[in-house]
Design an enzyme around this catalytic site. Structure first.
Site, mmCIF file in Angstrom:
data_model
loop_
_atom_site.group_PDB
_atom_site.id
_atom_site.type_symbol
_atom_site.label_atom_id
_atom_site.label_comp_id
_atom_site.label_asym_id
_atom_site.label_seq_id
_atom_site.Cartn_x
_atom_site.Cartn_y
_atom_site.Cartn_z
ATOM 1 N N PRO A 16 8.710 -1.448 -7.550
ATOM 2 C CA PRO A 16 7.349 -0.895 -7.618
ATOM 3 C C PRO A 16 6.403 -1.779 -6.817
ATOM 4 C CG PRO A 16 7.942 -1.951 -9.694
ATOM 5 C CD PRO A 16 9.167 -1.970 -8.849
ATOM 6 N N MET A 17 5.572 -1.166 -5.993
ATOM 7 C CA MET A 17 4.599 -1.930 -5.201
ATOM 8 C C MET A 17 3.314 -1.134 -5.068
ATOM 9 S SD MET A 17 6.685 -3.712 -2.096
ATOM 10 C CE MET A 17 7.960 -2.504 -1.887
ATOM 11 N N GLU A 41 2.659 0.937 -9.468
ATOM 12 C CA GLU A 41 2.169 0.956 -10.848
ATOM 13 C C GLU A 41 0.942 1.863 -10.945
ATOM 14 O OE1 GLU A 41 0.721 -2.298 -14.107
ATOM 15 O OE2 GLU A 41 -0.276 -2.260 -12.186
ATOM 16 N N CYS A 114 3.094 -7.919 -14.009
ATOM 17 C CA CYS A 114 2.002 -8.103 -13.052
ATOM 18 C C CYS A 114 1.013 -9.163 -13.553
ATOM 19 C CB CYS A 114 1.284 -6.781 -12.817
ATOM 20 S SG CYS A 114 -0.036 -6.943 -11.614
HETATM 21 C C1 LIG Z 1 2.395 -5.302 -2.163
HETATM 22 C C2 LIG Z 1 3.039 -5.543 -3.500
HETATM 23 C C3 LIG Z 1 2.670 -4.768 -4.562
HETATM 24 C C4 LIG Z 1 3.290 -4.952 -5.808
HETATM 25 N N1 LIG Z 1 2.987 -4.098 -6.841
HETATM 26 C C5 LIG Z 1 3.732 -4.133 -7.984
HETATM 27 C C6 LIG Z 1 3.622 -3.110 -8.961
HETATM 28 O O1 LIG Z 1 2.892 -2.139 -8.810
HETATM 29 N N2 LIG Z 1 4.376 -3.221 -10.090
HETATM 30 C C7 LIG Z 1 5.245 -4.266 -10.288
HETATM 31 O O2 LIG Z 1 5.915 -4.300 -11.324
HETATM 32 N N3 LIG Z 1 5.369 -5.230 -9.362
HETATM 33 C C8 LIG Z 1 4.667 -5.173 -8.215
HETATM 34 N N4 LIG Z 1 4.876 -6.104 -7.229
HETATM 35 C C9 LIG Z 1 5.897 -7.133 -7.431
HETATM 36 C C10 LIG Z 1 7.249 -6.670 -6.865
HETATM 37 O O3 LIG Z 1 7.707 -5.512 -7.484
HETATM 38 C C11 LIG Z 1 8.303 -7.764 -6.996
HETATM 39 O O4 LIG Z 1 8.468 -8.071 -8.358
HETATM 40 C C12 LIG Z 1 7.956 -9.055 -6.253
HETATM 41 O O5 LIG Z 1 7.412 -8.791 -4.994
HETATM 42 C C13 LIG Z 1 9.207 -9.892 -6.073
HETATM 43 O O6 LIG Z 1 10.214 -9.177 -5.400
HETATM 44 P P1 LIG Z 1 10.579 -9.469 -3.861
HETATM 45 O O7 LIG Z 1 10.976 -10.893 -3.783
HETATM 46 O O8 LIG Z 1 11.678 -8.533 -3.547
HETATM 47 O O9 LIG Z 1 9.335 -9.214 -3.073
HETATM 48 C C14 LIG Z 1 4.254 -5.981 -5.980
HETATM 49 C C15 LIG Z 1 4.588 -6.777 -4.891
HETATM 50 C C16 LIG Z 1 4.009 -6.566 -3.657
HETATM 51 C C17 LIG Z 1 4.419 -7.410 -2.514
#
Ligand SMILES: Cc1cc2nc3c(=O)[nH]c(=O)nc-3n(C[C@H](O)[C@H](O)[C@H](O)COP(=O)(O)O)c2cc1C
Length: 498
Positions: A16-17, A41, A114
């Site tokens: 989720p991002m 989210e 978050c």
């Molecule tokens: C642009 C962005 C938006 C994110 N939005 C959410 C979100 O909406 N919900 C969530 O649970 N985590 C969110 N995250 C966290 C990511 O889901 C993830 O947990 C975190 O980036 C670590 O994973 P990675 O190392 O693969 O980037 C976000 C991360 C990024 C970079």
């Protein structure tokens, strides 16, 4: 047909991002090989105010806020793969939202990781990690209240013991899987991920654990996904930034140049009329250090999807899509096909309302459908009705001959919702529905003519009932009943003569 329940074992997921995980990115990730895609989210309070709208021009289902903003857009292609992530701190509200979207998504996820203030200040996101009772209440409510899998995404707690004890408690709520972002809530994305914590969690529970947090240093290409899975002992892997930078990280055939990935992304953004600022944001993330290049500057200056298309030389594609959508819009608006059925998943829908005054007293479309089903020796029509929380309106789906029919319009009562569903079915099948002044359908007449002269006694009774209803409702048409009337009225006499 019911879709298979989404499995979280041995999968690779788009994380989720916020702002990134909208429909174009999710479809792109699926194209490249992601098994499951999480949406950004969405906050429960905002979602609870949304209306579900079938967008016939785009062929999407939209959840639209009172200010007409589309909060969540989804389509058939991702229905069995998309996980709806919500931000919530309230079990009742969480359930309201989950029930609003559950027919259009494959699973529901609760964000418990978050650390941003907009989330934690309302007790949502990572704030939930220090309130396990609340976690339990939300998850239990969801697990018992919806028919699709429920999952959650957490960050790790300061000690392995605390983290393990929390996930054991979470597992007991009946969730289908748990995603673990291997960082403490105070840690930033640049900090190394704690694979040992994820490993301890994976060993402690029997539901699938989805390892997350490896994008920066551990997962740079597709082959690294398996390494990360092994290093964490998890069942599955979830990627955020690696996928945001280049979604072809999911491609087992190897990476695709980011220029092509951006083009594919933009095509989806145009096709699904994605918000231009959202499109720009995602393209800028993909451009990374090239964001100040001439292309990057053009993208940054653009205000519309048309201008962004120009930057990528996709004006012709943009124009084509606009024309196609205009044709569909015109067809819908000029009413040339007002009763055109539209598929909503596996359900045939039409926008019809049941108006009591259009039918004679004692006569309803449901009666017509029931009689017709009996005549055709089909199982009795089966109605399933849902009520939505925000206005307590009803919508019913009727199953006839293994096909489902529903009105896309909501009704004020369960009875009316069922009648509307019956009308859709009757209209699609071309059968009279009992309306005052309705002409008999040629299809029904044809069916009747095709019938054999000698029917069973049961068939006679059914025909007699059908005949009675058509006479009472003013639908009787002699050409539809030549054999049956003869059979019903004269059979006893003939038998006596023998
Ligand atoms: C642009 C962005 C938006 C994110 N939005 C959410 C979100 O909406 N919900 C969530 O649970 N985590 C969110 N995250 C966290 C990511 O889901 C993830 O947990 C975190 O980036 C670590 O994973 P990675 O190392 O693969 O980037 C976000 C991360 C990024 C970079």
């Amino acid at each position: 047909m019911m879709a298979a329940r989404l499995s979280f074992s041995n999968i690779t997921a788009l994380a989720p991002m916020v702002r990134v995980g909208t429909l174009p990115m999710r479809l792109l990730a699926l194209d490249y090989g992601a098994d499951v895609v999480y949406c950004e989210e969405l906050i429960d309070i905002k979602m609870a105010q949304c209306q579900r709208v079938v967008n016939e021009v785009l062929e999407t289902v939209d959840f639209v806020a009172p200010d007409d903003r589309v909060m969540f857009r989804t389509c058939e292609r991702e229905r069995d793969r998309v996980v709806f992530q919500m931000g919530t701190a309230d079990p009742e509200r969480a359930l309201t939202v989950a029930q609003l979207v559950e027919k259009d998504v494959a699973a529901i996820d609760v964000n418990m990781g978050c650390p941003k203030e907009y989330s934690t200040k309302g007790g949502m996101g990572a704030a939930l990690l220090s309130d396990p009772d609340k976690i339990e209440a939300i998850l239990k409510k969801l697990v018992t209240g919806v028919g699709i899998p429920v999952t959650c995404k957490i960050r790790i707690l300061p000690s392995v013991e605390d983290t393990v004890s929390l996930v054991r408690r979470i597992e007991k709520t009946g969730v289908a899987a748990i995603a673990v972002h291997g960082r403490f809530k105070e840690e930033r994305p640049r900090h190394p991920v704690h694979c040992d914590y994820i490993q301890a969690v994976s060993q402690a529970v029997s539901i699938p654990v989805i390892a997350n947090g490896g994008s920066l240093d551990l997962v740079k290409k597709n082959g690294d996904i398996e390494e990360f899975r092994k290093a964490t002992g998890a069942s599955s892997v979830m990627l955020a930034r690696a996928a945001m930078w280049n979604a072809s990280v999911f491609n087992s055939q190897g990476p695709v140049p980011v220029e092509r990935v951006m083009e594919e992304y933009l095509k989806y953004a145009i096709r699904y009329d994605n918000n231009a600022f959202n499109t720009k944001y995602c393209l800028c993330q993909m451009l990374r250090d090239k964001v100040e290049s001439p292309l990057g500057k053009q993208v940054q200056a653009a205000q519309t999807n048309a201008e962004i298309s120009n930057a990528y030389g996709l004006q012709e594609f943009y124009q084509q899509i606009q024309e196609q959508q205009q044709v569909r819009r015109d067809a819908l608006q000029n009413g040339s096909q007002p009763d055109k059925p539209v598929m909503d998943g596996d359900v045939i829908t039409m926008a019809v309302k049941f108006e009591r005054r259009e039918y004679p007293p004692q006569i309803t479309p449901k009666m017509f459908l029931l009689e017709w089903s009996r005549k055709e020796k089909l199982e009795q029509p089966f109605y399933e009705t849902v009520q939505r929380a925000q206005d307590r309106a009803f919508q019913s789906t009727v199953m006839v001959a293994e096909k489902k029919y529903r009105s896309s319009l909501w009704e004020k009562s369960k009875k009316f919702a069922e009648q509307a569903a019956a009308i859709v079915c009757l209209r699609v099948l071309g059968i009279p529905e009992g309306r005052i002044g309705e002409e008999d359908s040629g299809l029904v007449c044809k069916r009747k003519r095709e019938r054999k002269v000698n029917g069973s006694a049961e068939e006679e009774i059914i025909n007699l009932r059908y005949l009675f209803i058509t006479i009472v409702s003013g639908h009787y048409n002699p050409s539809c009943f030549p054999y049956r009337i003869e059979g019903i009225l004269f059979r006893p006499k003939k038998q006596k003569q023998r």
